[in-house]
Write a protein that holds these residues in place. Structure first.
Motif, PDB file in Angstrom:
ATOM      1  N   ASP A  74       0.848  -1.186   0.000  1.00 42.53           N
ATOM      2  CA  ASP A  74       0.000   0.000   0.000  1.00 42.53           C
ATOM      3  C   ASP A  74       0.889   1.243   0.000  1.00 42.53           C
ATOM      4  N   ALA A  75       0.338   2.358  -0.440  1.00 39.21           N
ATOM      5  CA  ALA A  75       1.055   3.631  -0.385  1.00 39.21           C
ATOM      6  C   ALA A  75       1.103   4.128   1.057  1.00 39.21           C
ATOM      7  N   TYR A  76       2.234   4.727   1.435  1.00 39.01           N
ATOM      8  CA  TYR A  76       2.429   5.239   2.793  1.00 39.01           C
ATOM      9  C   TYR A  76       2.858   6.697   2.696  1.00 39.01           C
ATOM     10  N   LEU A  77       2.230   7.544   3.521  1.00 38.18           N
ATOM     11  CA  LEU A  77       2.425   8.991   3.402  1.00 38.18           C
ATOM     12  C   LEU A  77       3.836   9.407   3.809  1.00 38.18           C
ATOM     13  N   MET A  78       4.449  10.311   3.013  1.00 36.84           N
ATOM     14  CA  MET A  78       5.786  10.839   3.321  1.00 36.84           C
ATOM     15  C   MET A  78       5.830  12.355   3.380  1.00 36.84           C
ATOM     16  N   THR A  79       4.952  13.039   2.655  1.00 39.29           N
ATOM     17  CA  THR A  79       5.094  14.489   2.522  1.00 39.29           C
ATOM     18  C   THR A  79       4.851  15.207   3.844  1.00 39.29           C
ATOM     19  N   GLY A  80       5.547  16.324   4.044  1.00 42.85           N
ATOM     20  CA  GLY A  80       5.297  17.162   5.200  1.00 42.85           C
ATOM     21  C   GLY A  80       6.023  16.752   6.462  1.00 42.85           C
ATOM     22  N   TYR A  81       6.821  15.675   6.387  1.00 43.92           N
ATOM     23  CA  TYR A  81       7.581  15.222   7.546  1.00 43.92           C
ATOM     24  C   TYR A  81       9.071  15.460   7.306  1.00 43.92           C
ATOM     25  N   ASP A  82       9.836  15.584   8.404  1.00 47.51           N
ATOM     26  CA  ASP A  82      11.282  15.594   8.250  1.00 47.51           C
ATOM     27  C   ASP A  82      11.880  14.560   9.202  1.00 47.51           C
ATOM     28  N   GLN A  83      13.205  14.462   9.224  1.00 50.93           N
ATOM     29  CA  GLN A  83      13.883  13.437  10.045  1.00 50.93           C
ATOM     30  C   GLN A  83      13.262  12.060   9.761  1.00 50.93           C
ATOM     31  N   ARG A  84      13.356  11.630   8.492  1.00 48.50           N
ATOM     32  CA  ARG A  84      12.675  10.394   8.071  1.00 48.50           C
ATOM     33  C   ARG A  84      13.661   9.234   7.997  1.00 48.50           C
ATOM     34  N   LYS A  85      13.350   8.158   8.705  1.00 46.26           N
ATOM     35  CA  LYS A  85      14.205   6.973   8.707  1.00 46.26           C
ATOM     36  C   LYS A  85      13.375   5.751   8.288  1.00 46.26           C
ATOM     37  N   LEU A  86      14.041   4.841   7.572  1.00 46.34           N
ATOM     38  CA  LEU A  86      13.409   3.620   7.078  1.00 46.34           C
ATOM     39  C   LEU A  86      14.137   2.411   7.651  1.00 46.34           C
ATOM     40  N   MET A  87      13.381   1.399   8.083  1.00 46.40           N
ATOM     41  CA  MET A  87      13.956   0.119   8.484  1.00 46.40           C
ATOM     42  C   MET A  87      13.334  -0.980   7.627  1.00 46.40           C
ATOM     43  N   LEU A  88      14.188  -1.806   7.029  1.00 43.24           N
ATOM     44  CA  LEU A  88      13.737  -2.918   6.201  1.00 43.24           C
ATOM     45  C   LEU A  88      14.262  -4.227   6.787  1.00 43.24           C
ATOM     46  N   LYS A  89      13.425  -5.274   6.689  1.00 41.87           N
ATOM     47  CA  LYS A  89      13.810  -6.586   7.208  1.00 41.87           C
ATOM     48  C   LYS A  89      13.052  -7.643   6.415  1.00 41.87           C
ATOM     49  N   ALA A  90      13.648  -8.815   6.248  1.00 41.18           N
ATOM     50  CA  ALA A  90      12.976  -9.916   5.551  1.00 41.18           C
ATOM     51  C   ALA A  90      13.524 -11.235   6.082  1.00 41.18           C
ATOM     52  N   ASP A  91      12.778 -12.319   5.852  1.00 41.58           N
ATOM     53  CA  ASP A  91      13.199 -13.622   6.371  1.00 41.58           C
ATOM     54  C   ASP A  91      14.052 -14.400   5.374  1.00 41.58           C
ATOM     55  N   ARG A  92      14.401 -13.754   4.252  1.00 45.92           N
ATOM     56  CA  ARG A  92      15.314 -14.368   3.282  1.00 45.92           C
ATOM     57  C   ARG A  92      16.042 -13.251   2.546  1.00 45.92           C
ATOM     58  N   ASP A  93      17.098 -13.592   1.845  1.00 41.24           N
ATOM     59  CA  ASP A  93      17.832 -12.583   1.075  1.00 41.24           C
ATOM     60  C   ASP A  93      16.938 -12.075  -0.061  1.00 41.24           C
ATOM     61  N   VAL A  94      16.691 -10.777  -0.086  1.00 41.01           N
ATOM     62  CA  VAL A  94      15.850 -10.201  -1.144  1.00 41.01           C
ATOM     63  C   VAL A  94      16.364  -8.819  -1.531  1.00 41.01           C
ATOM     64  N   GLN A  95      15.889  -8.371  -2.669  1.00 43.11           N
ATOM     65  CA  GLN A  95      16.033  -6.978  -3.074  1.00 43.11           C
ATOM     66  C   GLN A  95      14.677  -6.305  -2.849  1.00 43.11           C
ATOM     67  N   ILE A  96      14.679  -5.219  -2.093  1.00 43.76           N
ATOM     68  CA  ILE A  96      13.456  -4.456  -1.863  1.00 43.76           C
ATOM     69  C   ILE A  96      13.621  -3.102  -2.537  1.00 43.76           C
ATOM     70  N   VAL A  97      12.670  -2.769  -3.395  1.00 40.56           N
ATOM     71  CA  VAL A  97      12.712  -1.502  -4.120  1.00 40.56           C
ATOM     72  C   VAL A  97      11.736  -0.520  -3.477  1.00 40.56           C
TER      73      VAL A  97
END
Length: 215
Positions: free
Chosen positions: A137-160
């Motif tokens: 799903d789309a997740y809102l980003m506009t209007g915020y600052d100090q933005r951090k992303l955490m990604l995790k998966a149960d197998r080796d993958v490429q996440i775009v």
């Protein structure tokens, strides 16, 4: 078709109704001006066409707060909000009726910007079973600052990470992350980064988390 859009969450206190019930979520407050108060953040939502629903895909955060604002409306050009503390006193903004033990806050819509800068946390995936090429799903980003992303998966993958920045040219690939099985990776968006919405895809079926913190 219907498009599911996800928003950052505020304080955990907003996970459950107040003593008086669930607070007001969304309403028009002035002619052609629509506000939403969702999980501790006020949003401004454009009304593009009279009689049509608000353009939620164009929504922008106004301010985050930790207040139990139960309802809001406009009256005689003022913004009126209920949920005033029991010990509040008349101060020019707050009017209290002692006999009814009720109080209301009166001010301008633009006073909302003074409540506090938009913050929140959440994401479109949280230990979610993900299929190849099926975007989140789309997740809102506009209007915020100090933005951090955490990604995790149960197998080796490429996440775009894909972004929508203009509501006209669709989704654009922003960055590809190599995620090793079971290892969380973190990414801080640069200060000059600009996008309205973000979503994610993977190159393999997996259980994945895409979590964003806006501070």
């Amino acid at each position: 078709g219907t498009r599911l859009m996800r928003l950052p969450k505020g304080d955990a206190a907003f996970d459950k109704p107040f003593a008086t019930g669930w607070p007001r979520g969304s309403r028009e407050v002035e002619s052609e001006r629509h506000l939403a108060n969702l999980h501790g953040t006020f949003y401004e939502i454009p009304l593009l066409t009279n009689g049509s629903p608000p353009a939620f895909q164009l929504m922008r955060p106004v301010a985050s707060h930790a207040k139990q604002i139960v309802d809001f409306c406009s009256w005689n050009g003022l913004l009126v909000m209920s949920g005033v503390r029991a010990d509040a006193t008349n101060d020019g903004h707050v009017m209290v009726d002692q006999e009814r033990h009720a109080g209301l806050w009166f001010g301008a819509v633009d006073d909302l910007w003074k409540l506090g800068k938009p913050v929140g946390r959440g994401g479109p995936w949280l230990d979610t079973e993900v299929q190849v090429g099926v975007p989140s799903d789309a997740y809102l980003m506009t209007g915020y600052d100090q933005r951090k992303l955490m990604l995790k998966a149960d197998r080796d993958v490429q996440i775009v990470a894909e972004i929508d920045f203009d509501h006209q040219t669709g989704w654009h690939s922003y960055k590809t992350f190599s995620v090793a099985a079971g290892e969380a990776i973190s990414y801080k968006f640069p200060d000059n980064f600009s996008a309205h919405w973000i979503r994610f895809t993977t190159n393999a079926a997996c259980t994945a988390t895409a979590w964003l913190e806006y501070e």
